[in-house]
Design a protein around this motif. Structure first.
Motif, PDB file in Angstrom:
ATOM      1  N   VAL A  24       0.844  -1.201   0.000  1.00 58.03           N
ATOM      2  CA  VAL A  24       0.000   0.000   0.000  1.00 58.03           C
ATOM      3  C   VAL A  24       0.881   1.254   0.000  1.00 58.03           C
ATOM      4  O   VAL A  24       1.760   1.405   0.858  1.00 58.03           O
ATOM      5  CB  VAL A  24      -0.925   0.023   1.231  1.00 58.03           C
ATOM      6  N   SER A  25       0.633   2.141  -0.960  1.00 58.55           N
ATOM      7  CA  SER A  25       1.374   3.403  -1.047  1.00 58.55           C
ATOM      8  C   SER A  25       0.400   4.540  -1.330  1.00 58.55           C
ATOM      9  O   SER A  25      -0.451   4.431  -2.214  1.00 58.55           O
ATOM     10  CB  SER A  25       2.423   3.351  -2.167  1.00 58.55           C
ATOM     11  N   PHE A  26       0.511   5.606  -0.557  1.00 60.74           N
ATOM     12  CA  PHE A  26      -0.225   6.843  -0.810  1.00 60.74           C
ATOM     13  C   PHE A  26       0.352   7.920   0.101  1.00 60.74           C
ATOM     14  O   PHE A  26       1.075   7.630   1.057  1.00 60.74           O
ATOM     15  CB  PHE A  26      -1.731   6.674  -0.557  1.00 60.74           C
ATOM     16  N   SER A  27       0.058   9.168  -0.219  1.00 62.30           N
ATOM     17  CA  SER A  27       0.520  10.272   0.617  1.00 62.30           C
ATOM     18  C   SER A  27      -0.647  11.191   0.940  1.00 62.30           C
ATOM     19  O   SER A  27      -1.643  11.239   0.208  1.00 62.30           O
ATOM     20  CB  SER A  27       1.636  11.061  -0.075  1.00 62.30           C
ATOM     21  N   MET A  28      -0.515  11.917   2.029  1.00 58.30           N
ATOM     22  CA  MET A  28      -1.576  12.789   2.519  1.00 58.30           C
ATOM     23  C   MET A  28      -0.964  14.134   2.908  1.00 58.30           C
ATOM     24  O   MET A  28       0.000  14.181   3.692  1.00 58.30           O
ATOM     25  CB  MET A  28      -2.256  12.135   3.718  1.00 58.30           C
ATOM     26  N   GLU A  29      -1.523  15.195   2.383  1.00 55.71           N
ATOM     27  CA  GLU A  29      -1.012  16.533   2.682  1.00 55.71           C
ATOM     28  C   GLU A  29      -1.680  17.102   3.930  1.00 55.71           C
ATOM     29  O   GLU A  29      -2.729  16.613   4.368  1.00 55.71           O
ATOM     30  CB  GLU A  29      -1.256  17.471   1.495  1.00 55.71           C
ATOM     31  N   GLU A  30      -1.069  18.142   4.491  1.00 54.93           N
ATOM     32  CA  GLU A  30      -1.653  18.802   5.655  1.00 54.93           C
ATOM     33  C   GLU A  30      -3.022  19.370   5.305  1.00 54.93           C
ATOM     34  O   GLU A  30      -3.207  19.975   4.250  1.00 54.93           O
ATOM     35  CB  GLU A  30      -0.735  19.913   6.151  1.00 54.93           C
ATOM     36  N   GLY A  31      -3.980  19.188   6.185  1.00 54.40           N
ATOM     37  CA  GLY A  31      -5.313  19.734   5.992  1.00 54.40           C
ATOM     38  C   GLY A  31      -6.183  18.975   5.019  1.00 54.40           C
ATOM     39  O   GLY A  31      -7.321  19.382   4.741  1.00 54.40           O
ATOM     40  N   ILE A 155      -9.898  13.644  22.247  1.00 53.98           N
ATOM     41  CA  ILE A 155      -8.754  13.734  21.335  1.00 53.98           C
ATOM     42  C   ILE A 155      -8.542  15.168  20.876  1.00 53.98           C
ATOM     43  O   ILE A 155      -7.415  15.677  20.846  1.00 53.98           O
ATOM     44  CB  ILE A 155      -8.962  12.791  20.140  1.00 53.98           C
ATOM     45  N   MET A 156      -9.628  15.860  20.539  1.00 54.12           N
ATOM     46  CA  MET A 156      -9.502  17.228  20.049  1.00 54.12           C
ATOM     47  C   MET A 156      -8.985  18.173  21.127  1.00 54.12           C
ATOM     48  O   MET A 156      -8.385  19.206  20.816  1.00 54.12           O
ATOM     49  CB  MET A 156     -10.850  17.717  19.510  1.00 54.12           C
ATOM     50  N   ALA A 157      -9.190  17.821  22.387  1.00 58.52           N
ATOM     51  CA  ALA A 157      -8.656  18.650  23.479  1.00 58.52           C
ATOM     52  C   ALA A 157      -7.139  18.703  23.436  1.00 58.52           C
ATOM     53  O   ALA A 157      -6.529  19.647  23.956  1.00 58.52           O
ATOM     54  CB  ALA A 157      -9.131  18.098  24.820  1.00 58.52           C
ATOM     55  N   MET A 158      -6.505  17.711  22.820  1.00 58.67           N
ATOM     56  CA  MET A 158      -5.040  17.646  22.751  1.00 58.67           C
ATOM     57  C   MET A 158      -4.490  18.324  21.495  1.00 58.67           C
ATOM     58  O   MET A 158      -3.284  18.296  21.250  1.00 58.67           O
ATOM     59  CB  MET A 158      -4.589  16.184  22.807  1.00 58.67           C
ATOM     60  N   ASN A 159      -5.356  18.936  20.700  1.00 62.15           N
ATOM     61  CA  ASN A 159      -4.968  19.727  19.533  1.00 62.15           C
ATOM     62  C   ASN A 159      -4.132  18.935  18.521  1.00 62.15           C
ATOM     63  O   ASN A 159      -2.996  19.292  18.203  1.00 62.15           O
ATOM     64  CB  ASN A 159      -4.184  20.973  19.985  1.00 62.15           C
ATOM     65  N   PRO A 160      -4.689  17.843  17.962  1.00 62.12           N
ATOM     66  CA  PRO A 160      -3.930  17.025  17.004  1.00 62.12           C
ATOM     67  C   PRO A 160      -3.788  17.710  15.651  1.00 62.12           C
ATOM     68  O   PRO A 160      -4.559  18.608  15.301  1.00 62.12           O
ATOM     69  CB  PRO A 160      -4.781  15.764  16.896  1.00 62.12           C
ATOM     70  N   LYS A 161      -2.798  17.252  14.879  1.00 60.34           N
ATOM     71  CA  LYS A 161      -2.606  17.725  13.503  1.00 60.34           C
ATOM     72  C   LYS A 161      -3.224  16.755  12.502  1.00 60.34           C
ATOM     73  O   LYS A 161      -3.551  17.127  11.381  1.00 60.34           O
ATOM     74  CB  LYS A 161      -1.116  17.887  13.211  1.00 60.34           C
ATOM     75  N   GLU A 190     -11.940  24.584   9.186  1.00 62.84           N
ATOM     76  CA  GLU A 190     -11.669  25.792   9.961  1.00 62.84           C
ATOM     77  C   GLU A 190     -10.361  25.726  10.745  1.00 62.84           C
ATOM     78  O   GLU A 190      -9.706  26.750  10.945  1.00 62.84           O
ATOM     79  CB  GLU A 190     -12.827  26.068  10.924  1.00 62.84           C
ATOM     80  N   LEU A 191      -9.982  24.534  11.196  1.00 65.08           N
ATOM     81  CA  LEU A 191      -8.771  24.402  12.002  1.00 65.08           C
ATOM     82  C   LEU A 191      -7.602  23.822  11.211  1.00 65.08           C
ATOM     83  O   LEU A 191      -6.474  23.800  11.703  1.00 65.08           O
ATOM     84  CB  LEU A 191      -9.042  23.513  13.233  1.00 65.08           C
ATOM     85  N   GLY A 192      -7.878  23.326  10.003  1.00 72.12           N
ATOM     86  CA  GLY A 192      -6.811  22.782   9.174  1.00 72.12           C
ATOM     87  C   GLY A 192      -6.303  21.425   9.616  1.00 72.12           C
ATOM     88  O   GLY A 192      -5.212  21.007   9.212  1.00 72.12           O
ATOM     89  N   VAL A 193      -7.065  20.717  10.439  1.00 71.90           N
ATOM     90  CA  VAL A 193      -6.670  19.386  10.886  1.00 71.90           C
ATOM     91  C   VAL A 193      -6.934  18.379   9.765  1.00 71.90           C
ATOM     92  O   VAL A 193      -8.042  18.328   9.226  1.00 71.90           O
ATOM     93  CB  VAL A 193      -7.444  18.969  12.163  1.00 71.90           C
ATOM     94  N   ALA A 194      -5.917  17.617   9.399  1.00 68.32           N
ATOM     95  CA  ALA A 194      -6.095  16.593   8.367  1.00 68.32           C
ATOM     96  C   ALA A 194      -6.969  15.466   8.903  1.00 68.32           C
ATOM     97  O   ALA A 194      -6.873  15.096  10.070  1.00 68.32           O
ATOM     98  CB  ALA A 194      -4.742  16.049   7.931  1.00 68.32           C
TER      99      ALA A 194
END
Length: 568
Positions: A24-31, A155-161, A190-194
């Motif tokens: 399996v190969s793929f990439s994911m950008e920020e947001g 989980i969101m309380a910990m401010n994930p990326k 709104e927060l840019g979380v991927a």
């Protein structure tokens, strides 16, 4: 720089005959917002867990997963814990404390944040997710949907990326599911979380996703936009079984294109709004769809005066001074009937099932059942049904307890007949290659199928099913519906708690709504769903005003065909 990248990742569980993931190969950008979909058992959950080191399963792996171009195995534990959030398929596996507010604070406390900061973040999350009313409740008292919302908030309380979600709506009612997905979309936009999300119910997520990874047998079959994937599958529905799970709008107009009712090259709609626009442009002489007669079997019709299962004036609360969960509830299920019980999270549907099967005692009221009838229940957490180290042992034990063979010729109960019945049910539920696996090593959908298999083998006269379609792809739902229909024709009675409105509309004999501790509505599916704004099907919303009374994709397609033929 990619936020997450899979480079030829393969993985096999111990003693497994084949790989769960294969190159399996793929990439994911920020947001970015990516949806992972595919048939049950294709490797979706395994793929997601490779991106979260703390819960990566044991087994033989190859290839590399990168986080911000650093091998994930070298990412500091604190960074992984804070920046990569994961919402599991089963919410009970993730909750670790006794009270809601404790759970919200748990991760922040482990980060050694100041008390003032923890209090602020907990307050913010509780308000954002609308948890004020159950903020001080025990986590054990929450419904499955509330637990899932709590996991996301924690989980969101910990401010994930990066936010990874494994079928987050599987235990949510339609309104709560929509609210959760709206919340996830806001977090992304709104927060840019991927967001990397695995889901069987594609109706809402396809409209929000940037890309879709379609998996099949451990590989990525397609990596494309939702629109392109939908168009490809419409041209070749046999490429993947998820065709049956595509948004209702796309399936309706894709089939109408094939039948010549719509222009062949027209872009397939994904939303209800776009579908209604296409329906308007067709300008066909539509007629009202007549409601089908009740789909109740002959056994049910002949036993209207003798309910197989009945609850009268049921009252229940968990604490002596607590809130009443059931308030004088009355419910009856006829022999040979499939009754679908709907309602919001926390309204008491699962509690009612526990009372009906004797696991809980009502404060007042009575449960009536023919003493000769055997009753079996599928709980919301199917793990509770398994006691052996392999799926085969559990199925075989259930077959030995059954009174007859429903899928093979009636024979005397013996070891050979029990084994044959267990193999037949395993084959029907596509579990043959999982018989040697430990039940807890199965995916969520596979475990659900195995649990259903155990119930079917016990030959109960009454089945109480708590979310039986959870974790199943659309194809397996159809297969399950066929099995349930055959059982009702034999006189088996079923009460099914479900949030799957499409399944209830297509296959239930009656639908009932539980609200405020009582049954507030009981109708045949067409009467139940028609006219509703939120508790209704996608097909019903598309057809409103054009084909009144249509509640399934098949009925909308048939209505359009009939109108087109009349116009021609």
């Amino acid at each position: 720089m990619a936020l997450l990248r899979f480079d030829k990742v393969s993985f096999a569980y111990p003693d497994a005959g084949k790989r769960a993931l294969d190159q399996v190969s793929f990439s994911m950008e920020e947001g970015e917002y990516i949806v992972v979909c595919g048939e049950s058992g294709c490797g979706k959950t395994t793929l997601l867990r490779q991106a979260k080191p703390e819960i990566t399963p044991a087994g033989a792996g190859d290839g590399t997963v990168y986080y911000r171009e650093q091998p994930l195995s070298e990412v500091p534990e604190l960074t992984s814990a804070m920046e990569i959030g994961y919402v599991q398929q089963n919410p009970d596996n993730q909750i670790v404390t006794d009270y809601v507010w404790h759970e919200l604070a748990f991760g922040l406390e482990n980060m050694a944040l100041p008390t003032s900061v923890i209090q602020r973040k907990v307050s913010e999350m509780a308000s954002f997710f609308g948890m004020e009313e159950w903020f001080r409740k025990k986590t054990s008292e929450l419904s499955g949907g509330q637990k899932q919302m709590l996991n996301l908030a924690s989980i969101m309380a910990m401010n994930p990326k990066l936010l990874i979600l494994d079928e987050p709506t599987s235990m949510l009612d339609p309104l709560a599911a929509r609210n959760l997905l709206d919340t996830v979309a806001r977090i992304n936009r709104e927060l840019g979380v991927a967001v990397l999300l695995c889901e069987h119910r594609l109706e809402d997520v396809f409209q929000r996703a940037d890309r879709v990874l379609l998996m099949k047998q451990g590989t990525v079959l397609t990596d494309d936009t939702p629109e392109n994937l939908t168009f490809t599958l419409q041209k070749d529905p046999t490429a993947s079984r998820i065709y049956l799970g595509l948004p209702g709008a796309a399936r309706i107009f894709g089939e109408l294109q094939q039948k010549g009712v719509c222009p062949v090259n027209q872009k397939l709609p994904l939303s209800i709004r776009d579908a209604r626009h296409v329906l308007k442009e067709l300008d066909l002489p539509f007629e009202k769809v007549k409601a089908e007669p009740e789909k109740r079997t002959e056994a049910a019709k002949s036993n209207k005066e003798k309910p197989a299962l009945e609850g009268k004036e049921l009252w229940f609360r968990y604490d002596e001074k607590g809130k009443d969960i059931l308030r004088g509830l009355n419910l009856s299920v006829q022999r040979g009937e499939l009754l679908a019980l709907l309602g919001g999270n926390g309204t008491g549907k699962s509690t009612l099932l526990r009372i009906l099967c004797g696991l809980k005692k009502p404060l007042r009221g009575k449960v009536k059942k023919d003493k000769e009838m055997r009753l079996a229940m599928l709980p919301q957490s199917p793990q509770a049904l398994f006691v052996y180290d392999s799926v085969w042992e559990d199925l075989l034990d259930a077959a030995k307890q059954g009174r007859g063979a429903r899928f093979v010729d009636k024979v005397q109960g013996n070891a050979e007949a029990a084994a044959e019945r267990a193999r037949e049910v395993a084959a029907k539920l596509e579990l043959t290659d999982k018989l040697t696996s430990h039940p807890f090593d199965l995916s969520g959908g596979e475990l659900q199928r195995a649990a259903i298999g155990k119930l079917l083998l016990q030959d109960a006269d009454i089945l109480l099913l708590d979310e039986p379609t959870k974790g199943l792809d659309a194809y397996l739902k159809q297969e399950l519906a066929g099995i349930l229909k055959k059982l009702t024709e034999e006189g088996i009675t079923m009460l099914m708690v479900t949030h799957d409105l499409e399944f209830a509309a297509s296959y239930a004999d009656r639908c009932a709504l539980l609200f405020d501790g009582r049954i507030t509505s009981e109708e045949e599916p067409h009467a139940f769903f028609t006219g509703n704004r939120f508790y209704t099907t996608t097909a019903g919303l598309i057809a409103e005003g054009y084909l009144p009374g249509a509640i399934t994709c098949g009925e909308v397609i048939a209505g359009c065909e009939k109108a087109y033929a009349k116009k021609m």
